[in-house]
Motif scaffolding. Sequence first.
Motif, PDB file in Angstrom:
ATOM      1  N   SER A  33      12.179  -4.550   1.415  1.00  0.00           N
ATOM      2  CA  SER A  33      11.250  -3.483   1.786  1.00  0.00           C
ATOM      3  C   SER A  33      11.842  -2.643   2.911  1.00  0.00           C
ATOM      4  O   SER A  33      12.414  -3.184   3.852  1.00  0.00           O
ATOM      5  N   SER A  34      11.700  -1.330   2.798  1.00  0.00           N
ATOM      6  CA  SER A  34      12.200  -0.429   3.835  1.00  0.00           C
ATOM      7  C   SER A  34      11.163  -0.170   4.912  1.00  0.00           C
ATOM      8  O   SER A  34      11.485  -0.043   6.092  1.00  0.00           O
ATOM      9  N   ASN A  35       9.887  -0.085   4.544  1.00  0.00           N
ATOM     10  CA  ASN A  35       8.793   0.114   5.500  1.00  0.00           C
ATOM     11  C   ASN A  35       7.899  -1.122   5.465  1.00  0.00           C
ATOM     12  O   ASN A  35       7.200  -1.364   4.487  1.00  0.00           O
ATOM     13  N   LEU A  46      12.813 -17.998   6.291  1.00  0.00           N
ATOM     14  CA  LEU A  46      13.601 -17.629   5.113  1.00  0.00           C
ATOM     15  C   LEU A  46      12.797 -16.708   4.208  1.00  0.00           C
ATOM     16  O   LEU A  46      13.328 -15.706   3.677  1.00  0.00           O
ATOM     17  N   ASN A  47      11.517 -17.018   4.013  1.00  0.00           N
ATOM     18  CA  ASN A  47      10.649 -16.151   3.205  1.00  0.00           C
ATOM     19  C   ASN A  47      10.522 -14.768   3.828  1.00  0.00           C
ATOM     20  O   ASN A  47      10.563 -13.748   3.121  1.00  0.00           O
ATOM     21  N   LEU A  48      10.366 -14.722   5.146  1.00  0.00           N
ATOM     22  CA  LEU A  48      10.256 -13.428   5.815  1.00  0.00           C
ATOM     23  C   LEU A  48      11.545 -12.628   5.683  1.00  0.00           C
ATOM     24  O   LEU A  48      11.516 -11.401   5.527  1.00  0.00           O
ATOM     25  N   SER A  49      12.693 -13.312   5.762  1.00  0.00           N
ATOM     26  CA  SER A  49      13.982 -12.617   5.620  1.00  0.00           C
ATOM     27  C   SER A  49      14.132 -12.037   4.221  1.00  0.00           C
ATOM     28  O   SER A  49      14.642 -10.921   4.044  1.00  0.00           O
ATOM     29  N   LYS A  63       0.870  -1.174   0.000  1.00  0.00           N
ATOM     30  CA  LYS A  63       0.000   0.000   0.000  1.00  0.00           C
ATOM     31  C   LYS A  63       0.909   1.226   0.000  1.00  0.00           C
ATOM     32  O   LYS A  63       1.450   1.610   1.038  1.00  0.00           O
ATOM     33  N   GLY A  64       1.114   1.795  -1.171  1.00  0.00           N
ATOM     34  CA  GLY A  64       2.038   2.917  -1.276  1.00  0.00           C
ATOM     35  C   GLY A  64       3.464   2.443  -0.998  1.00  0.00           C
ATOM     36  O   GLY A  64       3.974   1.533  -1.657  1.00  0.00           O
ATOM     37  N   GLU A  65       4.120   3.047   0.009  1.00  0.00           N
ATOM     38  CA  GLU A  65       5.487   2.676   0.360  1.00  0.00           C
ATOM     39  C   GLU A  65       5.540   1.681   1.512  1.00  0.00           C
ATOM     40  O   GLU A  65       6.606   1.361   2.002  1.00  0.00           O
ATOM     41  N   ILE A  66       4.388   1.177   1.942  1.00  0.00           N
ATOM     42  CA  ILE A  66       4.322   0.264   3.080  1.00  0.00           C
ATOM     43  C   ILE A  66       3.999  -1.142   2.586  1.00  0.00           C
ATOM     44  O   ILE A  66       3.076  -1.339   1.784  1.00  0.00           O
ATOM     45  N   THR A  67       4.767  -2.129   3.080  1.00  0.00           N
ATOM     46  CA  THR A  67       4.510  -3.537   2.771  1.00  0.00           C
ATOM     47  C   THR A  67       3.941  -4.204   4.011  1.00  0.00           C
ATOM     48  O   THR A  67       4.558  -4.168   5.082  1.00  0.00           O
ATOM     49  N   VAL A  68       2.765  -4.809   3.878  1.00  0.00           N
ATOM     50  CA  VAL A  68       2.112  -5.517   4.974  1.00  0.00           C
ATOM     51  C   VAL A  68       2.159  -7.012   4.672  1.00  0.00           C
ATOM     52  O   VAL A  68       1.715  -7.447   3.596  1.00  0.00           O
ATOM     53  N   VAL A  69       2.704  -7.804   5.593  1.00  0.00           N
ATOM     54  CA  VAL A  69       2.847  -9.239   5.417  1.00  0.00           C
ATOM     55  C   VAL A  69       1.946  -9.960   6.409  1.00  0.00           C
ATOM     56  O   VAL A  69       2.046  -9.725   7.625  1.00  0.00           O
ATOM     57  N   GLY A  70       1.074 -10.818   5.911  1.00  0.00           N
ATOM     58  CA  GLY A  70       0.227 -11.626   6.764  1.00  0.00           C
ATOM     59  C   GLY A  70       0.808 -13.020   6.920  1.00  0.00           C
ATOM     60  O   GLY A  70       1.190 -13.654   5.928  1.00  0.00           O
ATOM     61  N   VAL A  71       0.900 -13.493   8.154  1.00  0.00           N
ATOM     62  CA  VAL A  71       1.548 -14.771   8.440  1.00  0.00           C
ATOM     63  C   VAL A  71       0.569 -15.699   9.150  1.00  0.00           C
ATOM     64  O   VAL A  71      -0.143 -15.274  10.056  1.00  0.00           O
ATOM     65  N   TYR A  72       0.541 -16.946   8.686  1.00  0.00           N
ATOM     66  CA  TYR A  72      -0.135 -17.991   9.464  1.00  0.00           C
ATOM     67  C   TYR A  72       0.748 -19.221   9.397  1.00  0.00           C
ATOM     68  O   TYR A  72       0.951 -19.809   8.328  1.00  0.00           O
ATOM     69  N   ARG A  73       1.286 -19.621  10.541  1.00  0.00           N
ATOM     70  CA  ARG A  73       2.154 -20.789  10.584  1.00  0.00           C
ATOM     71  C   ARG A  73       1.311 -22.012  10.950  1.00  0.00           C
ATOM     72  O   ARG A  73       0.851 -22.148  12.082  1.00  0.00           O
ATOM     73  N   HIS A  74       1.136 -22.885   9.989  1.00  0.00           N
ATOM     74  CA  HIS A  74       0.401 -24.120  10.257  1.00  0.00           C
ATOM     75  C   HIS A  74       1.402 -25.265  10.364  1.00  0.00           C
ATOM     76  O   HIS A  74       2.585 -25.125  10.060  1.00  0.00           O
ATOM     77  N   PHE A  75       0.921 -26.434  10.787  1.00  0.00           N
ATOM     78  CA  PHE A  75       1.793 -27.563  11.025  1.00  0.00           C
ATOM     79  C   PHE A  75       1.649 -28.645   9.937  1.00  0.00           C
ATOM     80  O   PHE A  75       2.096 -29.777  10.129  1.00  0.00           O
ATOM     81  N   LYS A  76       1.009 -28.274   8.812  1.00  0.00           N
ATOM     82  CA  LYS A  76       0.945 -29.193   7.676  1.00  0.00           C
ATOM     83  C   LYS A  76       2.229 -29.023   6.875  1.00  0.00           C
ATOM     84  O   LYS A  76       2.520 -27.951   6.358  1.00  0.00           O
TER      85      LYS A  76
END
Length: 573
Positions: free
Chosen positions: A43-45, A34-37, A5-18
């Motif tokens: 991304s700066s923001n 690793l994906n989050l890294s 959204k503009g200059e902001i990156t929003v990451v949604g996480v759900y860690r499942h055990f499958k």
Amino acid sequence: MVLKKGEITVVGVYRHFKCFEGENIRSNFDRMMLNLSMISSQSSNIIVVGDFNVDPTRDYNSYYGQKLEEWKNNNIYDQLIGSDTRIRMVNGTMQKLMIDLVYTNMNEVRSESEFMNLSDHNLLKIKIGCSEPKDSYVRKGTAYLDWRKYSARKMNNAFVSLFRGINIHEHDVDDINDKITTAICLALNQLVPKRQANITGNNPVISPEIRNLRNRKSRLFKKWKKSGDIEDFNKLRQASNELNYEVKMERKKILHNAINGTSKEYWGAINKVLGKSIVEDMKIMDNGREVRDSMEVANLFSEFFRGKVEELDSRSECVDFEVPDLQGIMNESEYFKENDVENAIECLKNSKAMGLDEVPGMIIKHLKKVIIRPLCWLFNNIVDTGKIPKAWKISKIIPIHKKGAKNLVTNYRPVSNISSLSKVFERCIIEKLRVIGDDIFVGDHQHAFRKGSSIVTAGLTVQDFLATELQDNKIVLAYSADLTAAFDLLRPKLLVKNLLELKVNPAMIRTIYNFLSDRSAFVQIGESTSFNWEIPMGCVQGSVLGPILFNIYMRKLPEIIKSVDQNWVLLVF
């Protein structure tokens, strides 16, 4: 899920055990991190939010908690959620966890959770471009030591691999001390690196229960404002009363736990109530001007502490003592043994108040078995040569608030943080002096800085004396005096005179005299330091040897009082 959204990156996480084929739970978690890294590096923001199924408060020492903490520190993220976000009934008991997390590298981002009746997870709300909530704080760019990879075993192994030993022909105390200290510091830097991060925290009074009550009160207030119904108002008033009661009880519980804990926790709670804690972001008044820059504040404290001693010295009349040539050697029984050094190390406190070398006392205790012999060699060379390592003579001073307004330098006292190895040596000196006996050093009049004595014993002595004198129909006059900057005005040459009269070994006197001579100090505020200035007199406030030397220095005061009037009785406390 990644949303830009503009200059902001929003990451949604759900860690499942499958897990995918060939994966296990740990490798599945590693793939997520690793994906989050990768996203973080692009991304700066960024705001990362979701269900990690890792509770940082409970899983701190687990593989998943450490990996999550490492990722947070490497990317300089703030963890914004500080309370339980899932409440679930499991086998008849209420299970509370903080597994819905919010991370960000942006400033002015606020996150809070709100209890939801229709779900066992709280609703997470994130607001961007707002000030910090009243119940939390953020310290930007704070330096801290990362202890997660440290262990006593690793520290011993690292020191042994880095320390090259001491040649028996080496007698220069500065070189010996540098070799020992360098090996300790290199090992410490490997295992406990210093990092920069934005440190977040919460007001301890704001518990999850109180936060839920506060959110409930807010919802009821909005409902009443909209409806104006008297029933809604009564519910709001009831919620407000419940909230006030819970806050009051939580404050009592925190204070009760502190007062019933250790003496350090007790005085920490008292000083917090009185406002005497160390403040990194000080605001000091200087001739009507408010000073906020930490380096300028540190220099103002240095000027005050140095100037105060110089002024008091200029107003005092004192006949100095000409120090003779202190030639002497230690008897075989007077040299330090490995057992003496070991006992001195055990007396070190585990606190992380560090001197110029930034080595905590806990580290020296963990290295006890491998460091005793080098320290014994160092200490015996010190008393043989009468020279103290130059690094031990530099004091790092932390101003501690003692009374009155916090924006005046005159309301602070200096406390020195000195090298941990110096503290071990001072403790060894104390034990050698105690062989002569405390009573010979100070006499019965002294109740301060003396084992088995305190202000309580002084008060009982005063009470007993008054009762005896008044019973004999005598008139008693009590006079109380405060010795301003008493430690700072101790004159090393006069102390030498007292030690000579006590028949202390000249080699030990020479060492103590050198310990008090040619010292310097600087003030530290946060990460900023002041200019360095010379200390012409005084015994170091914060050293373990200082109080003993002060008692010896004051031992002749009763004789002076008695010379004026034989009926006078002196008590020092």
